[in-house]
Write an enzyme that holds these catalytic residues in place. Sequence first.
Site, mmCIF file in Angstrom:
data_model
loop_
_atom_site.group_PDB
_atom_site.id
_atom_site.type_symbol
_atom_site.label_atom_id
_atom_site.label_comp_id
_atom_site.label_asym_id
_atom_site.label_seq_id
_atom_site.Cartn_x
_atom_site.Cartn_y
_atom_site.Cartn_z
ATOM 1 N N ASP A 158 0.814 -1.209 0.000
ATOM 2 C CA ASP A 158 0.000 0.000 0.000
ATOM 3 C C ASP A 158 0.851 1.264 0.000
ATOM 4 O OD1 ASP A 158 0.870 -0.832 2.501
ATOM 5 O OD2 ASP A 158 -0.958 -0.261 3.565
ATOM 6 N N TYR A 159 1.854 1.293 0.857
ATOM 7 C CA TYR A 159 2.724 2.468 0.974
ATOM 8 C C TYR A 159 3.474 2.727 -0.332
ATOM 9 C CZ TYR A 159 6.803 5.198 2.440
ATOM 10 O OH TYR A 159 7.808 6.146 2.535
ATOM 11 N N THR A 160 4.066 1.682 -0.896
ATOM 12 C CA THR A 160 4.863 1.849 -2.109
ATOM 13 C C THR A 160 3.994 2.251 -3.292
ATOM 14 O OG1 THR A 160 6.411 0.193 -1.274
ATOM 15 C CG2 THR A 160 6.577 0.745 -3.598
#
Length: 253
Positions: A158-160
């Site tokens: 999700d972050y990337t």
Amino acid sequence: MQLSDQLVLITGAGRGLGAALARAFVREGASVIVNFCSSRDAANALASELGSRALALQADVRDRQQVDAMIATAEAHFGRPLSTVVNNALVGFSFNGDGRAKADSIRWQDFNQQFEGSVQAALNTVQAALPSMRTQKFGRIINVGTNLFQNPVVPYHDYTAAKAALLALTRTMAGDLGPDGITVNMLSGGLLRTTDASAATPDAVFDYIAANTPLREVTTPEQFADSALFFASPWSRAVTGQNLVVDGGLVRD
């Protein structure tokens, strides 16, 4: 425009990397908005430490109305228009490889939370800052990314993905806003030693990263913050749409 003549908004500046960014800009003479969402005590303490060139203001940067109000308050307080935005705020994320959501369990709402914190927030701050920047025919937008684009050693899905979308927005906005004298760039670090977000990372991971960098050390928030000064300074006047990786040379492509 010299740094000493600038008003700089740093989102998520109450702690961690944001606090290091605020200290770096104030050190060079800029006036700084220490934005925070929930870290009120830390942000107020930092603003007190930095003195008259810093002002702590609460705003959830995912909310455009709150961003508009924050900028208006700061411009009235400092008596100058906003010139630089550093999109640093990180919403609800911890760099803990063992505790991350994996491919078979991650939810769309996890992605959505990160997209709102990275892309929606950046869109809000940029759009709110544009009137001031266009009036000056000068603006610097600096987005904080990640070296996980090139080297996803831990698949923080999700972050990337959200930071990759922010890189795309960085490049499209650079083309759109260049005629207004506004540059848009990204600074991408790896794990920084140490912030609240990286506090859950085991020492063995930091040691591994250090051993694989040419500098044989893990980048600190203070080292990363120094690089942001370049993108905000007159020395970067011909640089836009770029992604500068600041990780001690771990990623080299």
